[in-house]
Design a protein around this motif. Sequence first.
Motif, PDB file in Angstrom:
ATOM      1  N   UNK A 154       0.829  -1.199   0.000  1.00 38.22           N
ATOM      2  CA  UNK A 154       0.000   0.000   0.000  1.00 38.22           C
ATOM      3  C   UNK A 154       0.867   1.254   0.000  1.00 38.22           C
ATOM      4  N   UNK A 155       1.988   1.224   0.720  1.00 41.21           N
ATOM      5  CA  UNK A 155       2.908   2.374   0.693  1.00 41.21           C
ATOM      6  C   UNK A 155       3.479   2.577  -0.696  1.00 41.21           C
ATOM      7  N   UNK A 156       3.870   1.483  -1.349  1.00 37.78           N
ATOM      8  CA  UNK A 156       4.412   1.579  -2.706  1.00 37.78           C
ATOM      9  C   UNK A 156       3.360   2.143  -3.664  1.00 37.78           C
ATOM     10  N   UNK A 157       2.137   1.674  -3.522  1.00 42.73           N
ATOM     11  CA  UNK A 157       1.061   2.128  -4.412  1.00 42.73           C
ATOM     12  C   UNK A 157       0.770   3.603  -4.163  1.00 42.73           C
ATOM     13  N   UNK A 158       0.697   3.994  -2.876  1.00 40.93           N
ATOM     14  CA  UNK A 158       0.442   5.391  -2.540  1.00 40.93           C
ATOM     15  C   UNK A 158       1.532   6.298  -3.102  1.00 40.93           C
ATOM     16  N   UNK A 159       2.799   5.877  -2.964  1.00 42.76           N
ATOM     17  CA  UNK A 159       3.906   6.686  -3.475  1.00 42.76           C
ATOM     18  C   UNK A 159       3.808   6.852  -4.980  1.00 42.76           C
ATOM     19  N   UNK A 160       3.479   5.766  -5.666  1.00 44.45           N
ATOM     20  CA  UNK A 160       3.376   5.810  -7.123  1.00 44.45           C
ATOM     21  C   UNK A 160       2.273   6.768  -7.558  1.00 44.45           C
ATOM     22  N   UNK A 161       1.118   6.692  -6.922  1.00 44.24           N
ATOM     23  CA  UNK A 161      -0.010   7.545  -7.285  1.00 44.24           C
ATOM     24  C   UNK A 161       0.254   9.006  -6.931  1.00 44.24           C
ATOM     25  N   UNK A 162       0.866   9.235  -5.774  1.00 39.49           N
ATOM     26  CA  UNK A 162       1.093  10.607  -5.330  1.00 39.49           C
ATOM     27  C   UNK A 162       2.175  11.307  -6.145  1.00 39.49           C
ATOM     28  N   UNK A 163       3.192  10.552  -6.573  1.00 44.14           N
ATOM     29  CA  UNK A 163       4.234  11.168  -7.413  1.00 44.14           C
ATOM     30  C   UNK A 163       3.676  11.581  -8.770  1.00 44.14           C
ATOM     31  N   UNK A 164       2.550  10.987  -9.153  1.00 46.67           N
ATOM     32  CA  UNK A 164       1.909  11.331 -10.429  1.00 46.67           C
ATOM     33  C   UNK A 164       0.506  11.879 -10.180  1.00 46.67           C
ATOM     34  N   UNK A 165       0.389  12.670  -9.125  1.00 44.74           N
ATOM     35  CA  UNK A 165      -0.916  13.199  -8.698  1.00 44.74           C
ATOM     36  C   UNK A 165      -1.603  13.913  -9.860  1.00 44.74           C
ATOM     37  N   UNK A 166      -2.872  13.558 -10.095  1.00 43.70           N
ATOM     38  CA  UNK A 166      -3.638  14.161 -11.182  1.00 43.70           C
ATOM     39  C   UNK A 166      -3.375  13.542 -12.536  1.00 43.70           C
TER      40      UNK A 166
END
Length: 226
Positions: A154-166
């Motif tokens: 979940x941390x890996x997924x959150x980081x991936x999504x947040x680094x490409x926010x929007x």
Amino acid sequence: MRVLMIEDDEALANALTEALKRRGIHSDVAGGIEDARQMLEAARYAAILLDLGLPDGDGLDLVRWLRAHNNPIPVIAVSARSALDSKIAGLNAGADDYVVKPFDVDELAARLNAVMRRQGALSGAELRFGNLRFDTASGDLVVGDAAVILTARERQFAALLLRRFGQVVSKQLAEDQLYGLSEPVGSNALEVQAYRLRRKLEAAGATVCIETIRGVGYMMREIASA
């Protein structure tokens, strides 16, 4: 964290892969430089663990190739070459750290985490969107003033999504980051990760959400105010 391990000793690679996995570090393995280049084009990795004595060339040639192409991925050279001039050559070629074989796995994991922290400091370690804060170095997620407990994936997924926010993160890229090329992935494994992370964000009152782009992937965005 998922890394690319470039090591031609199969027994060592398998043993190290299992040892790192127990420490929350997942690995894909390449047996040589050409395999590594193809894997780097097919997937994205947090860092590279690089043996220098490879069957198709010197590992430092790969480091020079990465830096010549402005690829900043952290590289830890892992080699039996213990002479000082070998270490200096590795660092001058663009490696971020140098570990001599044989080594302690806990030390290697600590050095890998240290390299990632330095990389995070250079690129801005904390991501903020809405009432959400995510520390890319520690993996800590805070919504408002409350910490949200996440699993490693979940941390890996959150980081991936947040680094490409929007922006839309493709399902293929997410699977590569969370599971790699060598690990079997169930047909709904990513959907389960998205569902669990989404529920945790909702329960914490986050003002951002995970949107499913059907047939394409996922996107993290701010929730539109009423």
